[in-house]
Design a protein around this motif. Sequence first.
Motif, PDB file in Angstrom:
ATOM      1  N   LYS A 197     148.840  61.906  89.410  1.00 44.42           N
ATOM      2  CA  LYS A 197     149.138  61.496  87.850  1.00 44.42           C
ATOM      3  C   LYS A 197     148.312  60.069  87.477  1.00 44.42           C
ATOM      4  CE  LYS A 197     152.086  59.927  84.838  1.00 44.42           C
ATOM      5  NZ  LYS A 197     151.267  59.202  84.170  1.00 44.42           N
ATOM      6  N   ASP A 233     144.645  61.608  87.005  1.00 40.44           N
ATOM      7  CA  ASP A 233     144.472  61.777  85.559  1.00 40.44           C
ATOM      8  C   ASP A 233     144.420  60.251  84.478  1.00 40.44           C
ATOM      9  OD1 ASP A 233     144.552  64.500  86.320  1.00 40.44           O
ATOM     10  OD2 ASP A 233     146.839  64.612  86.221  1.00 40.44           O
ATOM     11  N   ASP A 234     145.426  59.732  85.275  1.00 42.23           N
ATOM     12  CA  ASP A 234     145.234  58.528  83.181  1.00 42.23           C
ATOM     13  C   ASP A 234     143.761  58.404  83.451  1.00 42.23           C
ATOM     14  OD1 ASP A 234     148.589  59.142  82.878  1.00 42.23           O
ATOM     15  OD2 ASP A 234     148.780  57.531  84.622  1.00 42.23           O
ATOM     16  N   MET A 245     140.686  59.283  84.395  1.00 46.06           N
ATOM     17  CA  MET A 245     139.907  60.468  83.621  1.00 46.06           C
ATOM     18  C   MET A 245     140.227  60.141  82.336  1.00 46.06           C
ATOM     19  SD  MET A 245     138.265  61.831  86.695  1.00 46.06           S
ATOM     20  CE  MET A 245     137.854  63.247  86.025  1.00 46.06           C
ATOM     21  N   THR A 246     141.326  60.040  81.524  1.00 40.86           N
ATOM     22  CA  THR A 246     141.840  60.034  80.821  1.00 40.86           C
ATOM     23  C   THR A 246     141.040  58.975  79.514  1.00 40.86           C
ATOM     24  OG1 THR A 246     143.673  61.768  81.130  1.00 40.86           O
ATOM     25  CG2 THR A 246     143.924  59.567  78.412  1.00 40.86           C
ATOM     26  N   LEU A 247     141.180  57.504  80.889  1.00 40.03           N
ATOM     27  CA  LEU A 247     141.047  56.105  79.803  1.00 40.03           C
ATOM     28  C   LEU A 247     139.718  56.093  79.815  1.00 40.03           C
ATOM     29  CD1 LEU A 247     141.697  52.882  79.499  1.00 40.03           C
ATOM     30  CD2 LEU A 247     141.700  53.312  82.315  1.00 40.03           C
ATOM     31  N   LYS A 248     138.861  56.493  80.834  1.00 40.79           N
ATOM     32  CA  LYS A 248     137.218  56.582  81.285  1.00 40.79           C
ATOM     33  C   LYS A 248     136.741  58.052  80.079  1.00 40.79           C
ATOM     34  CE  LYS A 248     136.702  53.496  84.028  1.00 40.79           C
ATOM     35  NZ  LYS A 248     136.008  52.152  83.952  1.00 40.79           N
ATOM     36  N   LYS A 249     137.035  58.497  79.904  1.00 42.64           N
ATOM     37  CA  LYS A 249     136.718  59.668  78.907  1.00 42.64           C
ATOM     38  C   LYS A 249     136.238  60.733  79.685  1.00 42.64           C
ATOM     39  CE  LYS A 249     137.065  57.140  74.908  1.00 42.64           C
ATOM     40  NZ  LYS A 249     135.862  56.357  73.600  1.00 42.64           N
ATOM     41  N   LYS A 299     135.865  63.946  82.222  1.00 40.57           N
ATOM     42  CA  LYS A 299     136.431  65.529  81.759  1.00 40.57           C
ATOM     43  C   LYS A 299     136.088  66.006  83.776  1.00 40.57           C
ATOM     44  CE  LYS A 299     134.910  66.836  77.272  1.00 40.57           C
ATOM     45  NZ  LYS A 299     133.554  67.491  76.872  1.00 40.57           N
ATOM     46  N   SER A 300     136.623  66.392  84.237  1.00 42.29           N
ATOM     47  CA  SER A 300     137.677  67.074  85.480  1.00 42.29           C
ATOM     48  C   SER A 300     136.343  68.041  86.065  1.00 42.29           C
ATOM     49  CB  SER A 300     139.017  66.920  85.146  1.00 42.29           C
ATOM     50  OG  SER A 300     139.421  67.689  84.618  1.00 42.29           O
TER      51      SER A 300
END
Length: 327
Positions: free
Chosen positions: A79, A82-83, A85-89, A91-92
Amino acid sequence: MKHFLRALTQFFGFLYCKCLWRTLKFVTRKVTGRCELQRICYSSKPGARRTLKIESSLKFSKSKLLQSAVSVHPDCVEKVIDDIMTLKKIKSDTNPQLGVSLQASLLQIAGYRSLLGEVEKLRREPYDSENPEHEDMLLKLWKTLRPDAPLTGRITKQWCEIGFQGSDPRTDFRGMGLLGLQNLLYFAEHDKSAALQMLQDSLQPRHSNMSKAEWEKTTLDKAIGYSFAIVGINITDLVFSLLASGALKTHLYNVAPETPSLTHFQQTFSYLMQEFHKFWVEQDPCDIMEFNRIRKTFHKKVLKQLNNPNMTLCPHFAASDLLLVNL
């Protein structure tokens, strides 16, 4: 006044370096199109070099989310990734390697912290002669090291034959608690031939031309110079100090692909027991009074080796055949 000016200079120097570091990070991201975590994961091979850099990057980040990642529970690692990756923009699907690398490093970081807690708990648990499990471990240690010599009793001078100080080993575990006993038993069981050889060596007279009668009169402090069990408890303290200070991260991050475990710690102890034995013989001390000096020198030697992030203390057995190797 001089101390104030020095402190002020250090403070502004710190601010300057911090601002410069963040400016360089910003510029580098604009030029490369990658954040610092991406650059670390893509440019550093798995192991201590990568994980130590990730740990430092997270710890000194201005983001609370990234700072908290170094203390994440292993169950929450996915988790947190995922957070991040979202914060840093990020894409996985287009950066799959980043998630894999972060997961491995975060598990190592969390595992190291968990291992320290587990080891500390064992160290703080006193040996209890009324506890059947504790007594079973102690008797198993004797049977492993002295299989052909049954104990005449629970309290007996025979314990000195494997390097305890008196008739009841319980008193020798006060410093390291149950951790000292578990380490000794692990070494004796998992690298038995090396443990038996060390025990035999420690009881040999320093001069091979001694007569049998002279040898029978020789006390332990006139032998090669140390008591096996007491040295084991001392080396337990040394390995614990390496773990607690963080110095052992280099080794454990290099040998544990994900979560370092108690077994890794015990393997390290087994290796360093034998390395200390060789170091002791090389130093050729006059008597046991030189123990603290030699132990201190040995500690410094190990610390110096662990300063190299590519270095690992090889954990495989038989540990008696091991050397420090580069990854």
